[in-house]
Motif scaffolding. Structure first.
Motif, short mmCIF file in Angstrom:
data_model
loop_
_atom_site.label_atom_id
_atom_site.label_comp_id
_atom_site.label_asym_id
_atom_site.label_seq_id
_atom_site.Cartn_x
_atom_site.Cartn_y
_atom_site.Cartn_z
N GLY A 198 0.80 -1.22 0.00
CA GLY A 198 0.00 0.00 0.00
C GLY A 198 0.83 1.27 0.00
O GLY A 198 0.32 2.35 0.28
N GLN A 199 2.12 1.19 -0.27
CA GLN A 199 2.98 2.37 -0.24
C GLN A 199 4.29 2.09 -0.96
O GLN A 199 4.59 0.93 -1.27
N GLY A 200 5.05 3.13 -1.20
CA GLY A 200 6.43 2.95 -1.67
C GLY A 200 6.58 2.88 -3.17
O GLY A 200 5.64 2.64 -3.91
N ALA A 201 7.83 3.06 -3.60
CA ALA A 201 8.19 2.99 -5.01
C ALA A 201 8.84 1.64 -5.28
O ALA A 201 8.95 0.81 -4.40
N VAL A 202 9.28 1.44 -6.53
CA VAL A 202 9.98 0.20 -6.90
C VAL A 202 11.38 0.55 -7.36
O VAL A 202 11.56 1.46 -8.18
N VAL A 203 12.38 -0.16 -6.87
CA VAL A 203 13.72 -0.05 -7.44
C VAL A 203 14.09 -1.38 -8.06
O VAL A 203 13.61 -2.44 -7.64
#
Ligand code: AMP
Ligand code: MG
Length: 327
Positions: free
Chosen positions: A245-250
């Motif tokens: 439900g949060q955060g970006a992807v690296v």
């Protein structure tokens, strides 16, 4: 002071030197390219033994440093191929004793996470780690990096390499498939194997070889493999994002050099109102700089290991590793 890191888990021997920042002062690599077939652990290890002393010298020269200016010696302790890991560990132990510098063990997968985290500035991102031997979706939780999803059989890079070699190409197959796929247009039916947040590739390998035997054009096959396999990775990354439900992807790992994968993940992240980040190719593939950077974080947090306790751990898992620098 900067830390020197040694990578030797599989096909690549690499020595990097990294200072606070991270500032990559040098990253000298040499990849073992088998003349035929895939990687043989013993042959790759022999390659590493031959090239590592020269790579240490190159790394110091390019960074304009003397051994006395190195704070600690870090090495990939696992996971990886036993003989390859032992080649790097032996060099690391030797330097540690010779230079009288602490020896710092680093988990290879955690190093992919840490370099991507540092370069992106995204502290709580999800990592899609797609390399030769590993394919995992990783997130930080309760003091460890947790594996939310992973391959149930081979790593995606090994799958790409194996398929490409069987089709008459050479190692590494991933970049060649990417070039060939640009000429492809027809989407051939291949097994799309997603199980919750896990994936599998062996069915696609069998199906790809069967299509080739029936005369499928190589560009179409390359295109279809890319669309299907990278679609699977994008889907499990999206499911993990949705659960968190949060955060970006690296992105990390050698397969994260791929333009189509980067673009698919970027579009997915953007559609979910977040973003994605991929390090430059030299820091996506296996490299000594990421080991040095993670070694620097670990050493500053007080982690070190005695030479007699520094056995390699070929099966060490991402979530077995404590992260004193994150607590
Ligand atoms: P690593 O184990 O992280 O060093 O990654 C090596 C793997 O990355 C090999 O299986 C390569 O085929 C793969 N690879 C490297 N560049 C690309 C690319 N541009 N597209 C797809 N796979 C790639
Ligand atoms: Mg790797």
């Amino acid at each position: 002071m900067p830390v020197l890191g040694i990578e030797s888990t599989a096909h690549t021997a690499s020595v990097g030197i990294v200072a606070e920042g991270p500032e990559v002062l040098s990253n000298a690599s040499d990849m073992h390219r088998p003349k035929a077939g895939g990687i043989h652990p013993r042959e790759a290890a022999n390659h590493h033994v031959e090239v590592l002393p020269g790579l240490v010298r190159q790394a110091l020269d390019r960074a304009h440093l003397r051994p006395a200016e190195i704070e600690a010696v870090a090495f990939s302790q696992g996971p990886g191929l036993g003989p390859c890991l032992r080649a790097g560990a032996t060099v690391a132990r030797t330097l540690s004793l010779l230079w009288e510098r602490p020896l710092v063990p680093v988990n290879h997968c955690v190093a992919h996470v840490e370099i991507a985290r540092a370069l992106s500035g995204l502290d709580d991102a999800l990592l899609l780690y797609a390399s030769g031997g590993n394919t995992q979706v990783i997130a930080h939780g309760s003091g460890r990096y947790r594996v939310l999803g992973e391959t149930l059989d081979v790593g995606i890079g090994n799958f790409l390499d194996k398929l490409w070699i069987a089709l008459g190409g050479s190692f590494p197959g991933g970049p060649e498939i990417e070039r060939e796929a640009r000429q492809g247009s027809e989407l051939l039916p291949l097994p799309y194997s997603v199980h919750g947040m896990d994936v599998a590739f062996s069915g696609m390998l069998t199906a790809g070889l069967a299509l080739a035997a029936k005369g499928a054009a190589r560009p179409d096959l390359a295109y279809s493999v890319e669309v299907t396999a990278y679609g699977m990775l994008t889907e499990i990354a999206e499911r993990a994002l949705a659960h968190r439900g949060q955060g970006a992807v690296v992105l990390g790992g050698g397969v994260a050099c791929n333009g189509r994968l980067r673009e698919m993940v970027r579009a997915m992240a953007e559609a979910r109102g977040t973003s994605s980040f991929a390090p430059p190719a030299s820091l996506c593939v296996d490299n000594g700089a990421m080991i040095a950077w993670t070694g620097l974080l670990a050493h500053r947090a007080g982690l070190r290991i005695a030479v007699e306790d520094s056995a390699v751990l070929p099966r060490q898992r991402t979530d077995q590793v404590e992260l004193p620098w994150r607590s």
